[in-house]
Design an enzyme around this catalytic site. Sequence first.
Site, PDB file in Angstrom:
ATOM      1  CG  ASP A  76      -6.563  -2.628 -23.157  1.00  9.37           C
ATOM      2  OD1 ASP A  76      -5.662  -3.293 -22.646  1.00  9.37           O
ATOM      3  OD2 ASP A  76      -7.576  -3.116 -23.693  1.00  9.37           O
ATOM      4  NE  ARG A  96      -5.719  -5.929 -21.167  1.00  6.32           N
ATOM      5  CZ  ARG A  96      -6.769  -6.476 -21.825  1.00  6.32           C
ATOM      6  NH1 ARG A  96      -7.093  -7.734 -21.587  1.00  6.32           N
ATOM      7  NH2 ARG A  96      -7.468  -5.774 -22.699  1.00  6.32           N
ATOM      8  N   PRO A 100       0.833  -1.225   0.000  1.00  8.41           N
ATOM      9  CG  PRO A 100      -0.743  -1.556   1.677  1.00  8.41           C
ATOM     10  CD  PRO A 100       0.587  -2.056   1.174  1.00  8.41           C
ATOM     11  CD  GLU A 114       0.673  -6.161  10.678  1.00  8.26           C
ATOM     12  OE1 GLU A 114      -0.152  -7.104  10.735  1.00  8.26           O
ATOM     13  OE2 GLU A 114       0.377  -4.989  10.358  1.00  8.26           O
TER      14      GLU A 114
HETATM   15  C1  4FV Z   1      -1.312  -4.097  -1.273  1.00  7.10           C
HETATM   16  C2  4FV Z   1      -1.911  -3.030  -1.963  1.00  7.10           C
HETATM   17  C3  4FV Z   1      -1.670  -4.580   0.068  1.00  7.10           C
HETATM   18  C4  4FV Z   1      -0.458  -5.139   3.034  1.00  7.10           C
HETATM   19  C5  4FV Z   1      -0.066  -6.047   4.146  1.00  7.10           C
HETATM   20  C6  4FV Z   1      -0.355  -7.331   2.152  1.00  7.10           C
HETATM   21  C7  4FV Z   1      -1.033  -6.008   1.978  1.00  7.10           C
HETATM   22  C8  4FV Z   1       0.045  -7.422   3.568  1.00  7.10           C
HETATM   23  N1  4FV Z   1      -0.345  -4.611  -2.055  1.00  7.10           N
HETATM   24  N2  4FV Z   1      -1.283  -2.933  -3.180  1.00  7.10           N
HETATM   25  N3  4FV Z   1      -2.935  -2.251  -1.574  1.00  7.10           N
HETATM   26  N4  4FV Z   1      -0.809  -5.476   0.636  1.00  7.10           N
HETATM   27  O1  4FV Z   1      -2.674  -4.177   0.649  1.00  7.10           O
HETATM   28  O2  4FV Z   1      -0.349  -3.890  -3.198  1.00  7.10           O
HETATM   29  O3  4FV Z   1       1.376  -7.786   3.654  1.00  7.10           O
END
Ligand code: 4FV
Length: 224
Positions: free
Chosen positions: A167, A153, A88, A115
């Site tokens: 697209d 793609r 994230p 985490e």
């Molecule tokens: C995420 C996202 C995501 C966070 C903790 C996996 C999680 C756990 N990955 N974009 N949004 N990952 O939420 O790519 O490790």
Amino acid sequence: MKFEIITLFPEMFSAIKEEGVIARAIKKSIISISEWQLRDFSANKYKNIDDKPYGGGGGMVMQVKPIRDCIAKIKEQTPETKVIYLSPQGQQLNQSLVEKLASFNSLTLLCGRYEGVDERIIENDIDFEVSIGDYVISGGELAAMILIDSVSRRLPNVLGNQDSLKDSFTDGLLDYPHYTRPEIVNGQAVPEVLLGGNQAKIDAWRHEQSVEKTNQKRPDLLTK
Ligand code: 4FV
């Protein structure tokens, strides 16, 4: 394009390898997808790859060594691979980043769980940190699949002739509306211009529609 996946759940990727566009691209050897079970790089007989967070707080953190050893193993075969951590905290995945990633010949996708990974991996071992959106999912695997699909793609000969060029977002606009038979549904007819067979008029109408829809639904795209 070689996709190398570092994950605790390699079997999840069978979901995209057996069906549709990705399965065909694998059959045509345009892409390959290889999963690496991170537990195989655990230093202990319990195959643990995570530990408690320094500073306390709930959850567990993925340790440096198993990840670093797995990346080293991948780079023995493919030294030029670009390592991507899905999280994230990453830069938002969008069509222009997809285009950029599609220009490499190998991508190693590190899928987080718990985490996430020890920060020293992000500081020293990652080329790109990528997010699929501002929300939290349980693991990076689903994000990795979205990246594999969107990047694949864009590779030549993965989709029919010029399809992928049409697209959404490739020209920074949303897609134009699509219609198919029957011509009339509950009294609602297909726009006349699409039945006239004049391709120039059809293409002009479709572009107008893309601009109008983008203005209605995603005006932010027009200011980019
Ligand atoms: C995420 C996202 C995501 C966070 C903790 C996996 C999680 C756990 N990955 N974009 N949004 N990952 O939420 O790519 O490790």
